[in-house]
Design an enzyme around this catalytic site. Structure first.
Site, PDB file in Angstrom:
ATOM      1  CG  ASN B  48       1.644  -7.070   2.019  1.00 54.05           C
ATOM      2  OD1 ASN B  48       1.626  -5.927   2.877  1.00 54.05           O
ATOM      3  ND2 ASN B  48       2.617  -7.153   1.106  1.00 54.05           N
ATOM      4  NE  ARG B 407     -10.994  -2.434   4.291  1.00 56.47           N
ATOM      5  CZ  ARG B 407     -11.154  -3.032   3.214  1.00 56.47           C
ATOM      6  NH1 ARG B 407     -10.592  -3.212   2.051  1.00 56.47           N
ATOM      7  NH2 ARG B 407     -12.568  -3.178   3.044  1.00 56.47           N
ATOM      8  CG  HIS B 437      -8.066   6.300  -3.135  1.00 58.23           C
ATOM      9  ND1 HIS B 437      -7.325   6.183  -4.402  1.00 58.23           N
ATOM     10  CD2 HIS B 437      -7.231   5.880  -2.446  1.00 58.23           C
ATOM     11  CE1 HIS B 437      -6.417   5.412  -4.216  1.00 58.23           C
ATOM     12  NE2 HIS B 437      -6.286   5.129  -3.036  1.00 58.23           N
ATOM     13  CE1 TYR B 471       4.142   2.796   1.133  1.00 56.02           C
ATOM     14  CE2 TYR B 471       2.110   3.736   0.426  1.00 56.02           C
ATOM     15  CZ  TYR B 471       2.866   2.996   1.245  1.00 56.02           C
ATOM     16  OH  TYR B 471       2.232   2.129   2.055  1.00 56.02           O
TER      17      TYR B 471
END
Lengths: 516, 709
Positions: B48, B407, B437, B471
């Site tokens: 991160n 990204r 998105h 997730y």
């Protein structure tokens, strides 16, 4: 217009309707059910700039052509996603005025495989009138209503007048909400200039209508078109999906004052509309305002009708082999037109009656359909309008007048057929030296001969019928057309007339005519 | 309203992000977590932080360089933000290495897992490693010399480099060279150890440094220093001039190597000539140099955790549960969706399989005409791509909207794009100016009676089978004709087939109507809220940054609306300023909280929505995002239970304080309220109940048979 082989198509059917206007290309993919209802599966829209090309230069630019080719290719790909079995693509104001429209249509065909047809103003007006009648259906007692219908487009406006439920007048005018800016430049946006331009058209419109009919004191004012819808959306978003919306003159004026204070960009931002839509609002509001003045109406009725769904209803009628419901309106307009040229109603009625009788009896021989029968009827009604100009050569004057008058519901080609049929109701037969004949494609020339020959015969007999009797019967037997006029005394003159006028009939059908 | 835009209500976005990463670090320090899980959080924290430097710090540097004095919503200018970031990082990095070096690695050693340094090796091990080096490593190493004839080489961002100072035996002149530690090779090399129960590893860079002499024959090595640079990766694409986005991306990826360095990490205590020379070469400001304890790049511990394979040191696995509706043996996926109208799958508690199964059925079903899907981040050997390929090969109209601007995944995406195109699918690379998105799948099918029926799957998370295990996301299978129609028009906008028609009523779409819709919903709650009947909003998302939304939330809270925000990451809203009605919690646990869920009480006419969008300007203004309603009561009930479980979590949720800091959690011992655990239990119960019901109906059938006769 291409007829659809109805028997081969099974319902439910997935169909696509593509509409290429002056400033947008749209496509709806729909599913038509057995009970004639339909559902929209997809709606697509792409901005285009055909209007600017055509209204300023008279032709579609290569850039616009290639953009349209890409859009149509995308649309074609989209139809594959739904296994669409029937595509109808039509173009309105900009393309129909472009002098390179055939090349444009061919480019579209090559790029996308889609046949683009030009929807003529008169046809568009007819379809919209029918769709509006249907939409208003229960709301107003239309069978007896007086109604002024205004169709506001970005490239043209259509004006129709209905009296006692009968269409009396329908014409297209080169006054469009965006076209104004394209033809007159950005200065058209100055309020005074804008109203000057609109007012000059209003005079023209009022003059055209007055030649056919006066405008009754109480008349319903109906308007359709994208800009009109946008104005109604601004008036109240809640009613957006209602089939018919109304706004009172008072409310409209209030709304107009409000939007008149906004710039185009502010309107686009505030009402969440495209820039093109915002551009068209003020001219549209002015046009509507002027029609309020002209009609003296207290409110405006806006049915949710677009050219696209008007065409869709036409497609559905064709798919289900329904009779064209516009025929009574068309005949009504044609009669108004004949009246304008001071026609002789008795003569017209009898010639029409005889012509239709002969046409119907000869069905097995000419094998023509309802549409062709309509051409004959219209030609019968209009064949003598040339007398308004001069009795000498009046068949030629009739031809000229008909071929240059908008007849709602008839395409340009159909109008030329009718004009030629009227042209040959007397005197010389069609010849290669006649441009009004040669301009038609070969199969249409055959049609002209078939119909004109009937009209000539009818004209000969009608002359006598009016004077002597109203009873006439027709029979076909052994290649002889036998016309029997009962109760008559002397048929000498008719026989002479008939020998003069049966020449074309004998040439075309190879049949003799016997008058009894 | 403008009052609520005052900076006192806002937290700096960058500092709030650091607080999020601090919560990740808390997990590494949480002694309630198994050891290797703690190590994984160290890796996540490091990874991160790398991204944070590459994008955010780089962006701030660019801003502060441009001398325009732009302050963020909390009133800090770029330079002040960099300073504050640096200050906060100091303690975080210290904590990271404390956890790693003083707690996790020593405890792992006790459990028989050890990373050994060169000095600790036995002679047998040395022999093995020398062999390994010469056979496996040496052939792929490429030393770069630095001298007047060789310019300073372009060093890869994120890779570990070894700087060497040496002199040739003949000339004696001191030279410098670099050796890059190849990322293609394993970073952790297992060596045979004395005991069976013991695992020993050597780090690749240690191995290379140990044998560095092999690379520089006839030279004397003076000093060796491993180090790592991170580069500015915050490039934005000026799309208007880019005709071929794909070509551009390929080029841009190559350019990444040579972008401006943004961070230099050197081993703690590096001194001497070589260290000085390095500093000189990079000419970085002091605040971009970091002296860190070894090992460099702890993100690589992901590889290590996989290698040691010690389930006893990992979380007990929660196998994804079947979605009951789809596992009742009730026909095809399409049949089930027809019958149920709306089915939810909540990954990773439930399985991602239904999406794959639906695509699988669609690919072979002769009645399926078209499949359209957005793909944002796709996993390596994605089953989704395979199904789409097969569908295209079977003659279906397959349209894939692939976002090349995701990204760090661009490289990955480009490969799949080419594969898909080759199979006949229509691949579209996003739309200029907007990142796509939203996550949507649309299937057009012809029914037996020749009608068109459409099916959609809309989700909060990507169509990625790998992330679907990590997730937490929610997806919805639906066949509501209106929603399908609206999703169709969204696809037409994304494919460029149509301009937006703005006819979205059931769904809301950014950047066209989503922001307005959110504000309408918040404002409505404020409007209908009364003392006796207060409004209520529960919003769950990854990040809350958007100042306009925050201002509206503040206004609603002041009007009496009770607002619970479950925000995993950045939260620029400062709770508790002037009103006690806003409560912000953050859940960081074994799965990455990723779903976006919105609840509005609306005077009892409750509304539930799921969305792909966070409340961030980039989501609402610069991306194609979608929000869709949840209308089926049974599904709403499950979502309500999930939200309640999360709000009651005392184990893994942290409360945000008015300062922008968060409460810490890891000392709470054996509390049982961890929401992810409880959510898994919830889905377990749902599944068990449905199985029971199924079995009962089976039994009933047996009894009813005689009567049928």
């Amino acid at each position: 217009m291409a007829l659809i082989p109805a028997r081969k198509i099974k319902m439910p059917l997935q169909a696509a309707i593509i509409d290429i206007g002056a400033h947008s290309a749209r496509m709806d993919i729909i599913q038509i059910e057995k009970n004639k209802s339909y559902e929209i599966l997809e709606s697509l829209v792409q901005p285009v700039n055909l209007g600017r090309d055509v209204f300023t230069k008279g032709m579609i630019s290569p850039e616009s052509t290639s953009l349209l080719c890409r859009i149509m290719k995308d649309f074609a790909a989209k139809t594959a996603e739904y296994g669409v079995g029937y595509i109808r693509a039509f173009a309105t104001s900009a393309v129909r005025e472009a002098f390179n429209r055939e090349i444009f249509i061919n480019n579209i065909k090559i790029a996308s495989g889609i046949d683009l047809e030009v929807l003529e103003g008169s046809k568009e007006a007819a379809l919209i009138t029918m769709a509006v009648k249907k939409a208003l259906g229960g709301k107003t007692a239309l069978s007896k209503a007086d109604l002024l219908l205004l169709g506001v487009g970005s490239g043209s406006v259509e004006v129709s007048l209905v009296r006692n439920g009968e269409l009396k007048f329908a014409e297209t005018f080169a006054l469009g909400t965006i076209r104004i800016f394209e033809e007159y430049g950005s200065r058209a946006a100055e309020p005074e200039r804008l109203t000057d331009i609109i007012d000059s058209y209003m005079e023209l419109i009022a003059d055209r209508i007055s030649r056919i009919s006066d405008i009754p004191k109480t008349i319903q004012f109906v308007a359709v078109g994208e800009s009109v819808r946008v104005i109604m959306d601004i008036n109240g978003k809640a009613a957006k999906n209602q089939p018919v919306r109304t706004i009172t003159l008072e409310k409209f004026e209030k709304l107009f004052r409000k939007i008149n204070l906004l710039s185009q960009a502010e309107m686009a931002e505030k009402y969440q509309i495209s820039d093109v839509a915002a551009k068209g609002i003020i001219p549209c509001a002015w046009i509507v305002k002027r029609f309020f003045d002209m009609t003296g109406a207290g409110s405006l009725i806006v049915p949710a009708v677009t050219t696209r769904n008007a065409v869709l209803e036409d497609i559905i009628r064709q798919l289900f082999n329904e009779k064209d419901p516009f025929i009574p309106d068309m005949l009504s307009v044609v009669k108004s037109m004949a009246k304008k040229y001071c026609y002789d109603p008795n003569h017209i009625e009898s010639i029409k009656e005889i012509a239709v009788k002969i046409f119907d009896k000869m069905h097995a021989i000419h094998s023509l359909g309802d549409r062709e029968r309509l051409y004959l009827e219209i030609a019968a009604i209009l064949h003598d309008v040339g007398r308004f100009v001069d009795s000498r050569k009046h068949h030629k004057h009739s031809c000229y007048l008909i071929s240059n008058t908008q007849i709602p519901g008839l395409t340009e080609e159909e109008r030329l057929v009718v004009a030629a049929v009227a042209r040959y109701h007397r005197k010389g037969k069609p010849q290669a030296s006649h441009p009004e004949y040669m301009v038609l494609p070969p199969q249409m020339r055959v049609l002209v001969c078939k119909l004109a020959s009937i009209l000539r015969v009818s004209d000969a007999i009608a002359n006598s019928q009016e004077r002597k009797t109203r009873n006439c019967s027709v029979a076909v037997k052994d290649r002889v057309l036998a016309i029997k006029i009962s109760g008559s005394v002397d048929m000498g003159l008719e026989k002479i007339l008939l020998t003069k006028k049966s020449d074309l009939f004998e040439d075309v059908y190879g049949m003799k005519i016997v008058l009894e | 309203m403008s009052d609520f835009l005052n900076k006192k209500y806002y937290v700096s976005r960058e500092l709030s992000w650091l607080e999020f990463n601090a919560r990740v670090l808390d997990e590494a320090g949480d002694i309630g977590n198994p050891l290797l899980e703690r190590l994984k959080f160290i890796a996540i924290f490091s990874n991160n932080l790398d991204e944070f430097f590459m994008i955010r710090v780089a962006g701030l540097r660019q801003l502060s360089g441009s001398k325009t004095l732009q302050t963020d919503c909390s009133g800090l200018d770029p330079a002040a933000q960099i300073k504050a970031v640096k200050k906060r990082l100091k303690s975080l990095i210290e904590r990271k290495y404390r956890y790693l070096l003083q707690e996790i690695l020593p405890e792992l050693e006790e459990k028989g897992i050890q990373i050994v340094s060169a000095e600790q090796l036995s002679s047998e091990q040395r022999v093995f490693l020398k062999e390994y080096f010469l056979n496996q490593v040496f052939p792929v190493l490429t030393p770069f010399a630095v001298d007047p004839s060789h310019p300073f080489p372009i060093l890869n961002s994120g890779a570990i480099e070894i700087a060497v100072s040496l002199s040739r035996d003949d000339s004696g002149k001191v030279m410098h060279a670099f050796v890059e530690v190849p990322t293609l090779l394993a970073r952790f090399i297992r060596i045979n150890s004395s005991s069976k129960n013991k695992q020993q590893y050597v780090l690749l860079e240690d191995l290379i440094m140990e044998h560095i002499q092999f690379l520089f024959s006839n030279c004397t090595i003076h000093e060796i220093i491993p180090f790592r640079i991170t580069r500015d990766m915050d490039f934005s694409i000026e799309e208007e001039g880019v005709a071929d986005l794909m070509q551009y991306m390929k080029k841009e990826l190559r350019h990444r190597k040579s972008r401006e360095p943004i961070r230099l990490e050197l081993p703690k205590g590096s001194r001497g000539k070589l260290a000085e020379w390095l500093m000189e070469q990079f000419q970085l400001d002091d605040d971009l140099k970091y002296n860190v304890p070894m090992p460099l790049n702890p993100a690589a511990f992901f590889e290590f955790i996989g290698k040691v394979n010690r389930p006893d040191l990992m979380n007990q696995s929660w196998p994804p549960l079947p979605v009951p509706e789809f596992s009742n043996g009730g026909g095809s996926m399409f049949d089930v969706i027809d019958r149920e109208e709306c089915v939810m799958d909540a990954v990773p508690f439930q399985s991602f399989d239904p999406v794959v199964k639906l695509l699988n059925e669609a690919a072979d079903d002769p009645d399926v005409l078209a499949i359209k899907q957005t793909l944002y981040r796709v996993s390596g050997d994605s089953p989704v791509i395979k199904m789409l390929q097969r569908a295209a090969e079977n003659g279906k109209q397959v349209t894939v909207i692939l976002e090349l601007k995701a990204r760090f995944d661009e490289d990955n995406n480009i490969n799949w794009a080419i594969k898909l195109e080759e199979s006949g699918a229509h691949v579209i690379y996003g739309i200029a100016g907007f990142k796509i998105h939203c996550k949507a799948l649309l299937i057009v099918k012809r029914t037996k009676d020749m009608r068109i029926k459409r099916y959609v799957h809309l989700a909060t998370g990507n169509y990625n089978d790998k992330t679907a295990k990590l997730y937490t996301d929610m997806g919805m299978f639906m066949c509501d004709p209106e929603i399908c129609l609206e999703v169709s028009s969204l696809f037409n906008v994304m494919t460029g087939y149509s301009s937006p028609l703005n006819t979205w009523n059931r769904i809301a779409v950014a950047p066209f109507s989503l922001r307005e819709r959110f504000i309408e919903l918040i404002d409505r709650e404020a409007r209908v809220s009364t003392r006796n009947n207060p409004g209520r909003i529960i919003a769950k998302m990854n990040s809350l940054v958007d100042p306009e939304i925050i201002a509206h939330l503040y206004r609603a809270a002041t009007a009496g609306v009770k607002i619970d925000l479950i925000i995993r990451g950045i939260c620029c809203l400062k709770p508790g300023i002037g009103t006690a009605n806003i409560n912000v919690i953050s859940i960081v646990d074994r799965y990455l909280e990723h779903s976006r869920v919105f609840y509005f009480r609306n005077c009892g006419e409750e509304e539930y929505y799921l969305s792909s969008a966070d409340w961030m300007p980039r989501n609402l203004d610069h991306r194609i995002e979608i929000m869709f309603p949840v209308e089926k009561e049974s599904v709403r009930k499950v979502i309500r239970q999930m939200l309640e479980i999360q709000l009651k979590d005392k184990r893994k949720s942290r409360h945000m304080l008015p300062t922008g800091a968060y409460t810490r959690t890891f000392n709470k011992g054996k509390d049982n309220s961890a929401s992810q655990f409880r959510t898994y239990q919830l889905f377990q119960e749902i599944y068990d109940k449905s199985r029971q019901r199924r079995e009962e109906t089976k039994k009933l059938k047996v009894f009813s048979r005689p009567q049928e006769i």
